[in-house]
Design an enzyme around this catalytic site. Structure first.
Site, mmCIF file in Angstrom:
data_model
loop_
_atom_site.group_PDB
_atom_site.id
_atom_site.type_symbol
_atom_site.label_atom_id
_atom_site.label_comp_id
_atom_site.label_asym_id
_atom_site.label_seq_id
_atom_site.Cartn_x
_atom_site.Cartn_y
_atom_site.Cartn_z
ATOM 1 N N ASP A 60 0.835 -1.209 0.000
ATOM 2 C CA ASP A 60 0.000 0.000 0.000
ATOM 3 C C ASP A 60 0.869 1.259 0.000
ATOM 4 O OD1 ASP A 60 -2.432 1.372 -0.105
ATOM 5 O OD2 ASP A 60 -2.674 1.396 2.065
ATOM 6 N N LYS A 62 1.791 4.731 -0.956
ATOM 7 C CA LYS A 62 1.043 5.900 -1.419
ATOM 8 C C LYS A 62 1.530 7.111 -0.629
ATOM 9 C CE LYS A 62 -2.768 4.911 1.785
ATOM 10 N NZ LYS A 62 -4.185 4.567 1.868
ATOM 11 N N ASN A 65 1.138 7.335 3.160
ATOM 12 C CA ASN A 65 1.954 6.434 3.977
ATOM 13 C C ASN A 65 3.429 6.809 3.965
ATOM 14 O OD1 ASN A 65 -0.206 4.934 4.834
ATOM 15 N ND2 ASN A 65 0.001 3.384 3.242
ATOM 16 N N ASP A 78 2.861 2.489 7.837
ATOM 17 C CA ASP A 78 1.674 1.685 7.597
ATOM 18 C C ASP A 78 1.967 0.406 6.833
ATOM 19 O OD1 ASP A 78 -0.873 0.806 7.766
ATOM 20 O OD2 ASP A 78 -1.762 2.373 6.535
ATOM 21 N N THR A 99 -4.616 0.714 -2.191
ATOM 22 C CA THR A 99 -5.388 1.912 -2.504
ATOM 23 C C THR A 99 -5.471 2.050 -4.016
ATOM 24 O OG1 THR A 99 -4.611 2.911 -0.453
ATOM 25 C CG2 THR A 99 -5.493 4.409 -2.127
#
Length: 192
Positions: A60, A62, A65, A78, A99
């Site tokens: 994830d 992004k 994070n 995260d 995401t």
């Protein structure tokens, strides 16, 4: 992460306090200078390559994070949906985690995430840092995920003509639909 525990019936984690916000917060404030974007990408790449060398896939990556300390140094956070290579027993086959704006095609299809999936997401973050928008930005998460699987990579230089034409080739490779066509490491992606 420094500690984990429960208070009453609620679990908690204790982690380092980082007061610089996130890369996502900075993007919401306006355009990011290319030199700053490349520094953040390089810091993120080193962290991802380190995780990958230990068999951990983030799943994830992004801007939200990518947390910043008071000096503006990126800390990748995260790892809550991270998987250890070969130990991904908590995820059912066909389950999509991540995401939509940064989801690799293989994740969007419900396949297992690999280090190449994280490199794809880093490519999407790079696209956003350099252009101010996600590569397949859409009104819905489903449409955006579908585009990651099927749509050609948009031209970053059409969005921002000040970018070098070489950027398009780098981002096209980073966002390749086939994981084998992506750079061999996150650091190599940023170097390109």
């Amino acid at each position: 992460m420094f500690d984990v525990g429960e208070h009453g019936d609620r679990p908690f984690i204790v982690m380092e306090y980082l007061d610089g916000g996130s890369v996502h917060d900075r993007l919401r404030q306006g355009p990011v200078q290319s030199a700053q974007a490349l520094e953040w990408l390089a810091q993120t790449a080193r962290a991802l390559d380190q995780a990958h060398s230990r068999g951990i896939v983030h799943r994830d990556v992004k801007p939200a994070n990518l947390l910043l300390d008071e000096d503006g140094t990126v800390q990748v956070s995260d790892f809550g949906i991270a998987s250890a290579a070969g130990l991904d027993t908590l995820t059912m086959p066909g389950t999509v985690l991540g995401t939509a704006g940064y989801l690799s095609p293989e994740q969007a299809r419900g396949e297992a995430a690999t280090p190449a999936s994280d490199r794809y997401a880093l490519g999407a973050v790079a696209f956003e840092l350099l252009t101010g928008r996600r590569p397949f930005e859409s009104e819905t998460a489903a449409t955006e995920a579908f585009a990651h699987v099927n749509a050609p990579v948009p031209s970053a230089t059409k969005i921002d003509p000040r970018l070098s034409p070489a950027v398009d080739a780098v981002l096209e490779r980073a966002l390749a639909k086939d994981p084998a066509e992506r750079p061999g490491s996150a650091t190599a992606l940023v170097y390109d």
